[in-house]
Write a protein that holds these residues in place. Structure first.
Motif, PDB file in Angstrom:
ATOM      1  N   GLN A 150      -8.596  47.365  -1.404  1.00  0.00           N
ATOM      2  CA  GLN A 150      -9.838  46.465  -1.478  1.00  0.00           C
ATOM      3  C   GLN A 150     -10.773  46.469  -0.159  1.00  0.00           C
ATOM      4  OE1 GLN A 150      -8.571  42.791  -3.010  1.00  0.00           O
ATOM      5  NE2 GLN A 150      -8.539  43.518  -5.171  1.00  0.00           N
ATOM      6  N   VAL A 151     -10.044  46.401   1.097  1.00  0.00           N
ATOM      7  CA  VAL A 151     -10.751  46.576   2.190  1.00  0.00           C
ATOM      8  C   VAL A 151     -10.333  47.554   3.024  1.00  0.00           C
ATOM      9  CG1 VAL A 151     -11.172  45.278   4.431  1.00  0.00           C
ATOM     10  CG2 VAL A 151     -10.656  43.959   2.463  1.00  0.00           C
ATOM     11  N   ARG A 152     -11.579  48.340   3.262  1.00  0.00           N
ATOM     12  CA  ARG A 152     -11.243  49.356   4.225  1.00  0.00           C
ATOM     13  C   ARG A 152     -11.759  49.248   5.622  1.00  0.00           C
ATOM     14  NH1 ARG A 152     -14.501  54.779   4.935  1.00  0.00           N
ATOM     15  NH2 ARG A 152     -13.074  56.226   5.406  1.00  0.00           N
ATOM     16  N   LEU A 153     -10.772  49.758   6.705  1.00  0.00           N
ATOM     17  CA  LEU A 153     -11.085  49.435   7.719  1.00  0.00           C
ATOM     18  C   LEU A 153     -11.012  50.702   8.672  1.00  0.00           C
ATOM     19  CD1 LEU A 153      -8.831  46.355   8.343  1.00  0.00           C
ATOM     20  CD2 LEU A 153     -11.061  46.208   8.122  1.00  0.00           C
ATOM     21  N   VAL A 154     -12.214  51.060   9.406  1.00  0.00           N
ATOM     22  CA  VAL A 154     -12.315  52.223  10.179  1.00  0.00           C
ATOM     23  C   VAL A 154     -12.475  51.993  11.661  1.00  0.00           C
ATOM     24  CG1 VAL A 154     -13.379  54.418  10.492  1.00  0.00           C
ATOM     25  CG2 VAL A 154     -13.001  53.482   8.390  1.00  0.00           C
ATOM     26  N   GLU A 155     -11.505  52.306  12.601  1.00  0.00           N
ATOM     27  CA  GLU A 155     -11.508  51.916  14.038  1.00  0.00           C
ATOM     28  C   GLU A 155     -12.227  53.066  14.522  1.00  0.00           C
ATOM     29  OE1 GLU A 155      -7.358  50.321  12.934  1.00  0.00           O
ATOM     30  OE2 GLU A 155      -8.436  52.060  12.476  1.00  0.00           O
ATOM     31  N   SER A 156     -12.702  53.070  15.800  1.00  0.00           N
ATOM     32  CA  SER A 156     -13.269  54.041  16.607  1.00  0.00           C
ATOM     33  C   SER A 156     -13.352  53.495  18.213  1.00  0.00           C
ATOM     34  CB  SER A 156     -14.776  54.393  16.089  1.00  0.00           C
ATOM     35  OG  SER A 156     -15.507  53.418  16.033  1.00  0.00           O
ATOM     36  N   GLY A 157     -13.502  54.375  18.865  1.00  0.00           N
ATOM     37  CA  GLY A 157     -13.729  54.051  20.488  1.00  0.00           C
ATOM     38  C   GLY A 157     -12.288  54.234  21.247  1.00  0.00           C
ATOM     39  N   GLY A 158     -11.468  54.665  20.610  1.00  0.00           N
ATOM     40  CA  GLY A 158     -10.168  54.879  21.470  1.00  0.00           C
ATOM     41  C   GLY A 158     -10.483  56.232  22.198  1.00  0.00           C
ATOM     42  N   GLY A 159      -9.438  56.660  22.906  1.00  0.00           N
ATOM     43  CA  GLY A 159      -9.498  57.781  23.968  1.00  0.00           C
ATOM     44  C   GLY A 159      -8.663  57.681  25.275  1.00  0.00           C
ATOM     45  N   LEU A 160      -9.053  58.578  26.009  1.00  0.00           N
ATOM     46  CA  LEU A 160      -8.457  58.592  27.124  1.00  0.00           C
ATOM     47  C   LEU A 160      -9.320  58.206  28.317  1.00  0.00           C
ATOM     48  CD1 LEU A 160      -6.149  59.658  29.128  1.00  0.00           C
ATOM     49  CD2 LEU A 160      -7.398  61.894  29.140  1.00  0.00           C
ATOM     50  N   VAL A 161      -8.621  57.042  29.153  1.00  0.00           N
ATOM     51  CA  VAL A 161      -9.384  56.617  30.198  1.00  0.00           C
ATOM     52  C   VAL A 161      -8.561  56.296  31.388  1.00  0.00           C
ATOM     53  CG1 VAL A 161      -8.578  54.181  29.519  1.00  0.00           C
ATOM     54  CG2 VAL A 161     -10.695  54.653  30.719  1.00  0.00           C
ATOM     55  N   GLN A 162      -8.993  56.354  32.687  1.00  0.00           N
ATOM     56  CA  GLN A 162      -8.188  56.104  33.644  1.00  0.00           C
ATOM     57  C   GLN A 162      -8.241  54.581  33.931  1.00  0.00           C
ATOM     58  OE1 GLN A 162     -10.487  57.953  37.171  1.00  0.00           O
ATOM     59  NE2 GLN A 162      -9.404  59.886  36.597  1.00  0.00           N
ATOM     60  N   ALA A 163      -6.749  54.563  34.654  1.00  0.00           N
ATOM     61  CA  ALA A 163      -6.317  53.115  35.036  1.00  0.00           C
ATOM     62  C   ALA A 163      -7.475  52.459  35.695  1.00  0.00           C
ATOM     63  CB  ALA A 163      -5.036  52.917  35.914  1.00  0.00           C
ATOM     64  N   GLY A 164      -8.018  51.239  35.388  1.00  0.00           N
ATOM     65  CA  GLY A 164      -9.214  50.232  35.959  1.00  0.00           C
ATOM     66  C   GLY A 164     -10.259  50.460  34.960  1.00  0.00           C
ATOM     67  N   GLY A 165     -10.232  51.472  34.118  1.00  0.00           N
ATOM     68  CA  GLY A 165     -11.361  51.473  33.296  1.00  0.00           C
ATOM     69  C   GLY A 165     -11.645  50.597  32.002  1.00  0.00           C
ATOM     70  N   SER A 166     -12.363  50.797  31.587  1.00  0.00           N
ATOM     71  CA  SER A 166     -12.862  49.920  30.281  1.00  0.00           C
ATOM     72  C   SER A 166     -12.894  50.447  29.075  1.00  0.00           C
ATOM     73  CB  SER A 166     -14.036  48.789  30.550  1.00  0.00           C
ATOM     74  OG  SER A 166     -13.853  47.967  31.586  1.00  0.00           O
ATOM     75  N   LEU A 167     -12.751  50.150  27.739  1.00  0.00           N
ATOM     76  CA  LEU A 167     -13.132  50.545  26.427  1.00  0.00           C
ATOM     77  C   LEU A 167     -13.595  49.633  25.581  1.00  0.00           C
ATOM     78  CD1 LEU A 167     -10.149  53.268  25.716  1.00  0.00           C
ATOM     79  CD2 LEU A 167     -12.603  53.787  26.111  1.00  0.00           C
ATOM     80  N   ARG A 168     -14.427  49.933  24.776  1.00  0.00           N
ATOM     81  CA  ARG A 168     -14.509  48.761  23.635  1.00  0.00           C
ATOM     82  C   ARG A 168     -14.314  49.666  22.327  1.00  0.00           C
ATOM     83  NH1 ARG A 168     -20.352  45.915  21.503  1.00  0.00           N
ATOM     84  NH2 ARG A 168     -20.799  48.015  20.774  1.00  0.00           N
ATOM     85  N   LEU A 169     -13.232  48.999  21.808  1.00  0.00           N
ATOM     86  CA  LEU A 169     -13.056  49.625  20.351  1.00  0.00           C
ATOM     87  C   LEU A 169     -13.905  48.613  19.112  1.00  0.00           C
ATOM     88  CD1 LEU A 169      -9.098  49.521  20.533  1.00  0.00           C
ATOM     89  CD2 LEU A 169     -10.858  51.128  21.262  1.00  0.00           C
ATOM     90  N   SER A 170     -14.352  49.767  18.192  1.00  0.00           N
ATOM     91  CA  SER A 170     -15.115  49.133  16.979  1.00  0.00           C
ATOM     92  C   SER A 170     -14.128  49.394  15.902  1.00  0.00           C
ATOM     93  CB  SER A 170     -16.317  49.813  16.759  1.00  0.00           C
ATOM     94  OG  SER A 170     -17.303  49.770  17.968  1.00  0.00           O
ATOM     95  N   CYS A 171     -14.333  48.143  14.896  1.00  0.00           N
ATOM     96  CA  CYS A 171     -13.703  48.422  13.648  1.00  0.00           C
ATOM     97  C   CYS A 171     -14.743  47.844  12.492  1.00  0.00           C
ATOM     98  CB  CYS A 171     -12.557  47.473  13.567  1.00  0.00           C
ATOM     99  SG  CYS A 171     -11.939  47.314  12.027  1.00  0.00           S
ATOM    100  N   ALA A 172     -15.207  49.087  11.577  1.00  0.00           N
ATOM    101  CA  ALA A 172     -16.040  48.895  10.778  1.00  0.00           C
ATOM    102  C   ALA A 172     -15.232  48.668   9.305  1.00  0.00           C
ATOM    103  CB  ALA A 172     -17.116  49.972  10.617  1.00  0.00           C
ATOM    104  N   ALA A 173     -15.724  47.506   8.689  1.00  0.00           N
ATOM    105  CA  ALA A 173     -15.139  46.887   7.248  1.00  0.00           C
ATOM    106  C   ALA A 173     -15.999  47.201   6.175  1.00  0.00           C
ATOM    107  CB  ALA A 173     -14.846  45.479   7.490  1.00  0.00           C
ATOM    108  N   SER A 174     -15.409  47.589   5.227  1.00  0.00           N
ATOM    109  CA  SER A 174     -16.193  47.603   3.953  1.00  0.00           C
ATOM    110  C   SER A 174     -15.133  47.069   2.545  1.00  0.00           C
ATOM    111  CB  SER A 174     -16.688  49.175   3.579  1.00  0.00           C
ATOM    112  OG  SER A 174     -15.619  49.973   3.419  1.00  0.00           O
ATOM    113  N   GLY A 175     -15.716  47.035   1.628  1.00  0.00           N
ATOM    114  CA  GLY A 175     -14.956  46.728   0.435  1.00  0.00           C
ATOM    115  C   GLY A 175     -15.243  45.226  -0.083  1.00  0.00           C
ATOM    116  N   ARG A 176     -15.267  44.131   1.051  1.00  0.00           N
ATOM    117  CA  ARG A 176     -15.498  42.803   0.752  1.00  0.00           C
ATOM    118  C   ARG A 176     -16.307  42.341   1.765  1.00  0.00           C
ATOM    119  NH1 ARG A 176      -9.705  39.794  -0.891  1.00  0.00           N
ATOM    120  NH2 ARG A 176     -11.509  37.938  -1.266  1.00  0.00           N
ATOM    121  N   THR A 177     -16.905  41.012   1.272  1.00  0.00           N
ATOM    122  CA  THR A 177     -17.820  40.196   2.032  1.00  0.00           C
ATOM    123  C   THR A 177     -17.321  40.112   3.397  1.00  0.00           C
ATOM    124  OG1 THR A 177     -18.740  39.087   0.194  1.00  0.00           O
ATOM    125  CG2 THR A 177     -19.309  38.394   2.222  1.00  0.00           C
ATOM    126  N   PHE A 178     -17.849  40.583   4.436  1.00  0.00           N
ATOM    127  CA  PHE A 178     -16.919  40.613   6.061  1.00  0.00           C
ATOM    128  C   PHE A 178     -16.901  39.251   6.151  1.00  0.00           C
ATOM    129  CE2 PHE A 178     -15.536  42.518   9.704  1.00  0.00           C
ATOM    130  CZ  PHE A 178     -16.205  42.075  10.645  1.00  0.00           C
TER     131      PHE A 178
END
Length: 120
Positions: free
Chosen positions: A1-29
């Motif tokens: 009923q709820v679909r979740l799709v992550e994005s933003g992962g990958g390869l990063v060097q130590a000390g770096g930063s990443l921002r992951l996102s998760c888009a939801a659908s199927g129910r009132t967020f």
């Protein structure tokens, strides 16, 4: 009923930063409490951050920050000062919440995961 799709992962060097996102659908967020988990090889899945329906209450572990945009049906995980031990598959999770609080367990819906690899 709820679909979740992550994005933003990958390869990063130590000390770096990443921002992951998760888009939801199927129910009132805005009716969903959300969280981010990770699982490294040979280790149990652990909760890194959780956020209430409104975004007003959060739980974070370590160097992470969680936020959500209910207008965009998206939850984010900001990761700073990454270390090689942060290498894992990161999962977004959701649960229908009757109260405006966060949860660190008991999630019903999971994304497929996104790999984060931190090189030394």
């Amino acid at each position: 009923q709820v679909r979740l799709v992550e994005s933003g992962g990958g390869l990063v060097q130590a000390g770096g930063s990443l921002r992951l996102s998760c888009a939801a659908s199927g129910r009132t967020f805005s009716n969903l409490a959300m969280a981010w988990f990770r699982q490294a090889p040979g280790k149990e899945r652990e909760c890194l951050a959780a956020i209430s329906r409104s975004g007003g209450r959060t739980y974070v572990k370590g160097r992470f920050a969680i936020s959500r945009d209910n207008a965009k049906n998206t939850v984010y995980l900001q990761m700073n000062s990454l270390k090689p031990e942060d290498t894992a598959v990161y999962y977004c999770a959701a649960v229908a919440a009757f109260r405006d609080t966060y949860y660190t367990a008991g999630y019903d819906y999971w994304g497929q995961g996104t790999q984060v690899t931190v090189s030394s």
